[in-house]
Design a protein around this motif. Structure first.
Motif, short mmCIF file in Angstrom:
data_model
loop_
_atom_site.label_atom_id
_atom_site.label_comp_id
_atom_site.label_asym_id
_atom_site.label_seq_id
_atom_site.Cartn_x
_atom_site.Cartn_y
_atom_site.Cartn_z
N PHE A 21 -61.82 5.28 -32.71
CA PHE A 21 -60.48 5.86 -32.78
C PHE A 21 -60.53 7.26 -33.40
O PHE A 21 -61.48 7.60 -34.11
N THR A 22 -59.51 8.05 -33.13
CA THR A 22 -59.38 9.37 -33.78
C THR A 22 -58.07 9.39 -34.56
O THR A 22 -58.00 8.85 -35.65
N SER A 23 -57.03 10.00 -34.00
CA SER A 23 -55.76 10.08 -34.72
C SER A 23 -55.04 8.73 -34.68
O SER A 23 -54.98 8.08 -33.64
N VAL A 24 -54.52 8.31 -35.83
CA VAL A 24 -53.85 7.01 -35.94
C VAL A 24 -52.62 7.16 -36.82
O VAL A 24 -52.49 8.11 -37.59
N ASP A 25 -51.72 6.17 -36.74
CA ASP A 25 -50.54 6.19 -37.60
C ASP A 25 -50.33 4.82 -38.20
O ASP A 25 -50.78 3.80 -37.69
N PHE A 26 -49.64 4.82 -39.35
CA PHE A 26 -49.22 3.61 -40.05
C PHE A 26 -47.70 3.71 -40.18
O PHE A 26 -47.17 4.15 -41.21
N PRO A 27 -46.97 3.31 -39.13
CA PRO A 27 -45.53 3.60 -39.09
C PRO A 27 -44.71 2.89 -40.15
O PRO A 27 -43.72 3.43 -40.63
N GLU A 28 -45.11 1.66 -40.54
CA GLU A 28 -44.35 0.96 -41.58
C GLU A 28 -44.63 1.56 -42.95
O GLU A 28 -43.72 1.69 -43.78
N THR A 29 -45.86 1.91 -43.21
CA THR A 29 -46.23 2.47 -44.51
C THR A 29 -45.87 3.95 -44.60
O THR A 29 -45.54 4.45 -45.68
N GLY A 30 -45.95 4.65 -43.48
CA GLY A 30 -45.59 6.05 -43.48
C GLY A 30 -46.77 6.97 -43.74
O GLY A 30 -46.63 7.98 -44.44
N TYR A 31 -47.94 6.66 -43.17
CA TYR A 31 -49.09 7.57 -43.20
C TYR A 31 -49.46 7.92 -41.76
O TYR A 31 -49.46 7.05 -40.87
N TYR A 32 -49.81 9.19 -41.56
CA TYR A 32 -50.14 9.69 -40.22
C TYR A 32 -51.42 10.51 -40.34
O TYR A 32 -51.52 11.42 -41.16
N ILE A 33 -52.42 10.14 -39.54
CA ILE A 33 -53.75 10.72 -39.64
C ILE A 33 -54.07 11.51 -38.38
O ILE A 33 -54.11 10.95 -37.28
N MET A 34 -54.28 12.82 -38.54
CA MET A 34 -54.71 13.68 -37.44
C MET A 34 -56.21 13.91 -37.60
O MET A 34 -56.65 14.48 -38.59
N ARG A 35 -56.99 13.43 -36.63
CA ARG A 35 -58.45 13.46 -36.79
C ARG A 35 -59.11 14.06 -35.56
O ARG A 35 -58.83 13.67 -34.44
N GLN A 36 -60.04 14.99 -35.80
CA GLN A 36 -60.83 15.57 -34.72
C GLN A 36 -61.90 14.59 -34.25
O GLN A 36 -62.09 14.39 -33.06
N GLY A 37 -62.63 14.00 -35.18
CA GLY A 37 -63.70 13.07 -34.85
C GLY A 37 -64.43 12.65 -36.10
O GLY A 37 -63.90 12.74 -37.22
N TRP A 38 -65.69 12.19 -35.94
CA TRP A 38 -66.43 11.61 -37.06
C TRP A 38 -67.69 12.39 -37.40
O TRP A 38 -68.48 11.93 -38.24
N LYS A 55 -37.72 10.16 -43.25
CA LYS A 55 -37.41 9.82 -41.87
C LYS A 55 -38.49 10.44 -40.98
O LYS A 55 -38.75 11.63 -41.07
N THR A 56 -39.11 9.60 -40.19
CA THR A 56 -40.08 10.11 -39.21
C THR A 56 -39.36 10.31 -37.88
O THR A 56 -38.79 9.37 -37.32
N ILE A 57 -39.38 11.53 -37.41
CA ILE A 57 -38.66 11.91 -36.19
C ILE A 57 -39.55 11.78 -34.96
O ILE A 57 -39.09 11.32 -33.91
N ALA A 58 -40.81 12.15 -35.08
CA ALA A 58 -41.71 12.07 -33.93
C ALA A 58 -43.15 11.99 -34.39
O ALA A 58 -43.54 12.59 -35.40
N TRP A 59 -43.94 11.22 -33.64
CA TRP A 59 -45.41 11.18 -33.79
C TRP A 59 -45.98 11.04 -32.39
O TRP A 59 -45.76 10.03 -31.70
N LYS A 60 -46.67 12.07 -31.93
CA LYS A 60 -47.24 12.08 -30.59
C LYS A 60 -48.67 12.63 -30.66
O LYS A 60 -48.94 13.60 -31.39
N THR A 61 -49.55 12.01 -29.88
CA THR A 61 -50.91 12.52 -29.77
C THR A 61 -51.28 12.63 -28.30
O THR A 61 -50.92 11.77 -27.49
N ASN A 62 -51.99 13.69 -27.94
CA ASN A 62 -52.54 13.83 -26.60
C ASN A 62 -53.79 14.70 -26.70
O ASN A 62 -54.23 15.06 -27.80
#
Length: 747
Positions: free
Chosen positions: A407-424, A516-523
């Motif tokens: 995996f790369t970018s992931v989110d934790f919507p209930e906890t409210g953490y958002y991870i933007m990741r390039q790689g490992w 309030k989280t309005i948007a989380w999108k990855t592409n």
């Protein structure tokens, strides 16, 4: 509120659990010669009947059972200690230092109620009292016994201190829950049980630990179990009860020979399952939103899970799934260097900018044999966990299977953490965004709503810092000046701070912003996060933050403020920055030549720097505005040549041209970044290129990609945008919600 949704179910459990009377008293320790009376009838028969049971026979019986049921077989204690000495040579000094500290402060026959003084005459405070109650340094005394060639004085110290608590119990001279540091409060009692079980197992083969001594320890632990059972009749949120119920479950397994053990097990497992269901969010994160407490929960549940497996006791599916999710979550928040960000009340290493998660994920690998956990694992466990693994698990450490996470970018919507990741890869980029608030117990949360942390090129370029409750500036490090957040005037996010009753130094904010989280999108082109909070509405300011990761180049942070009256708007950036071109550009650099630039695409007024505890931060301000947006590029560089070249006129950032797009744009104050066939526009109303026209109902932020005859338009705005797309042949309309995109094919 999530803890009240299942109140009827919880109440029925309480009624059910309270209907069982105990045999073993909660406020009195059973005499050794009476223990046999509390055994289950079938166990009594195995021992030859009540009248045939002697202290020697009963002690031998439990020595045998402990060799089967505990984490490892005590009969191998000497060999295990030699292996420990060899594997952890640096641990010795720490054990000795802590053991001597404990024995130097407290006599073996200790006092268990304030006020009183240490042996050197200094007053014992509430903070020290809770550590005596936990007995965690008594483990160091047991280790010191082994390091000192089994000097019986140190074994006797343990026996006498345990007996002194029983004496205090009988005389009612111990700290109570109302004092804030109750000796038998669930967390302290549970912690003490865990430590005393370890010591008891370590001493079982020692001749100075007589049959009588062993039975006294067992009787004391049974009284502790009875007390935990009676004082925990219903679910109470937080890690204090989980520690206590973990200990009660352990005792119910290790001493399942006693009549009350089934009741203890039912209560402990029922309440622990409630904690697992309610306090491990659906996304796998522990509800207090810290790595420290997340790992603490792993340990708490691990002890029970492992002992249950040793005794072939089936653990429910909820247990297995939730426990595994705790480990999986740690992999998902990992930095590229296999450490993890600092979240709120992480307290292991004050001022540290990362968390070590390798020990926890080593444990996860040993439980679940997951190679993605193995990626983070060590070929050894942490020294304190060595004593809670069996021999087969220790052998697994020599042949770890490792697999790079997929995996790369992931989110934790209930906890409210958002991870933007390039790689490992070790130099890859990663950013963590925090935008969550537990509605019921945000005690450990900091004033960092919409705060960010980032790593690039192996360096934490935007740090957060671990804390320690006992430090005098704990409140300061818990609030917003040491976070990467936006502020208004002199407002901080955390308000109405108050300390706890026990005087340990811990404190919490009564008021924190609601997110309030309005948007989380990855592409494949970008990651987008948009969020807001109400932290400045008390002074009439609305605020939102957009974070855009242009893969694999850099981040853009856009902070938006609107108000009816002028204010001073601020961004706070952690790190050591030079200010040669401030406020336009801030630069930090590291000892390997890498660094990070913070570049403002809109005009700001000033930068002030400050610091504490060896940490520094810069505050960028825009003064006397009612509406304003910072548009800030966070640009890591590996080497000097990759920095933003501030000396050239046609500025480029990682190959992205600034305000030099092929598209013709209209808007009150348009800013753009363009690279090849991609452009990002801020505050744009209309765009034109080669017969294509794109117009919006209001000024907005958009991503545009023109690939041959295919046009992709993605909204980066916090508001919905009504868009009109026009060519010579067609006109199309679309409503773009935050983060959503549309594609048009044309010739």
């Amino acid at each position: 509120m999530k803890y009240l949704k299942n109140s009827l179910i919880a109440l029925s459990c309480v009624i059910s659990m309270s209907s069982y009377a105990q045999n073993i008293a909660a406020e009195k320790v059973i005499a050794n010669n009476k223990l046999v009376d509390y055994l289950k009838p079938d166990v009594q028969q195995v021992l030859g009947g009540v009248n045939a049971v002697t202290d020697a026979k009963l002690a031998q019986y439990f020595r045998d059972k402990f060799s089967e049921r505990y984490f490892y077989n005590w009969k191998n204690n000497d060999a295990r200690f030699k292996a420990y000495e060899s594997s952890y040579p640096d641990a010795k000094n720490g054990h000795i230092e802590r053991a001597l500290d404990h024995m130097g402060k407290y006599p073996a026959v200790a006092h268990w109620k304030l006020p009183y003084t240490y042996q050197n005459g200094e007053a014992v405070n509430a903070y020290a009292m809770r550590h005596l109650a936990r007995q965690h340094k008594m483990v160091d005394v047991a280790m010191y016994y082994n390091y000192q060639n089994k000097n019986p004085a140190y074994l006797s110290y343990f026996k006498n201190q345990l007996k002194s608590l029983n004496t205090a119990l009988e005389a009612n001279k111990y700290e109570t829950i109302e004092d804030g540091n109750g000796t038998y409060e669930a967390f302290r009692s549970g912690y003490r049980i865990l430590n005393w079980l370890e010591i008891h197992n370590m001493f079982l083969g020692e001749k100075e630990y007589s049959d009588e001594d062993q039975l006294t320890t067992i009787a004391t632990l049974l009284q502790h179990a009875s007390n935990l059972y009676e004082s925990n009749t219903e679910f109470v949120p937080g890690n204090h009860q989980t520690r206590g119920m973990s200990a009660l479950a352990m005792l119910s397994i290790l001493f399942k020979d006693f009549k009350d053990s089934d009741k203890w097990n039912e209560r402990a497992m029922t309440i622990l399952e409630q904690h697992l269901s309610k306090e491990i969010n659906a996304d796998g994160f522990q509800f207090e939103r810290t790595v420290h407490y997340h790992i603490s929960d792993i340990d708490t549940y691990y002890y029970v899970y492992q002992l249950a497996k040793n005794s072939n006791i089936k653990v429910g599916e909820v247990w297995e799934n939730k426990l595994k999710s705790l480990f999986t979550t740690l992999t998902k928040i990992g930095f590229p260097d296999k450490s993890a960000p600092v979240f709120s009340d992480d307290t292991n290493e004050p001022w540290a900018e990362k968390n070590d998660i390798s020990g926890a994920l080593t444990l996860g690998y040993l439980l679940f044999s997951d190679p993605e956990m193995g990626y983070f694992a060590n070929n050894h466990v942490e020294s304190d966990m060595f004593w809670f693994l069996n021999d087969a698990q220790l052998k697994m450490l020599s042949n770890l299977e490792k697999k790079t996470p997929q995996f790369t970018s992931v989110d934790f919507p209930e906890t409210g953490y958002y991870i933007m990741r390039q790689g490992w890869n070790k130099d890859d980029k990663m950013m963590a965004i925090s935008n969550g608030l537990d509605p019921d117990k945000p005690d450990h949360q900091h004033g960092d709503m919409l705060g960010i942390q980032a790593m690039a090129n192996g360096q934490v370029i935007l740090p957060n810092y671990q804390v320690r409750y006992s430090l005098k500036d704990y409140e300061f490090f818990k609030n917003s000046m040491v976070k990467n957040v936006a502020l208004v005037d002199n407002e901080l996010q955390g308000k109405e701070y108050g300390g706890n009753q026990g005087g340990s130094g811990f404190g919490k904010f009564k008021t924190l912003p609601h997110p309030k989280t309005i948007a989380w999108k990855t592409n494949k082109d970008l990651d987008l996060f948009i969020g807001s909070h109400d932290g400045f509405e008390n002074i009439g300011v609305n605020y939102s933050r957009q974070v855009i990761y242009l893969k694999d180049d850099f981040w853009i942070v856009k902070d938006n403020f609107t108000a009816d009256k002028p204010h001073t708007y601020k961004q706070v950036w952690q790190g050591h920055y030079s200010k040669e071109l401030a406020p336009k550009l801030l630069r930090s650099s590291f000892n390997d030549g890498s660094g990070s630039d913070i570049y403002q695409l809109t005009a700001t007024d000033s930068v002030l720097t400050s610091g504490a505890r060896g940490k520094e931060w810069a505050v960028v301000s825009k003064n006397n505005n009612s509406a304003y947006s910072f548009i800030t590029a966070i640009v890591p560089f590996k080497k000097f040549e990759d920095r933003i070249d501030e000396e050239i006129s046609n500025l480029k950032i990682k190959g992205w041209e600034v305000n030099s797009s092929k598209w013709t744009s209209e808007g009150a104050q348009v800013n753009s970044l363009s690279k090849e066939n991609i452009s990002v526009f801020f505050s744009v109303k209309k765009l034109r290129l080669n017969g294509i026209q794109i117009s919006f109902s209001e000024e907005g932020d958009v991503f545009i990609k023109l690939d041959k005859n295919k046009l992709t338009i993605q909204s980066l705005s916090k508001n919905e945008l009504q868009m009109t797309f026009t060519t010579k042949k067609t006109t199309k309309k679309a409503l773009l919600k935050p983060g959503e995109s549309v594609e048009y094919d044309f010739k």
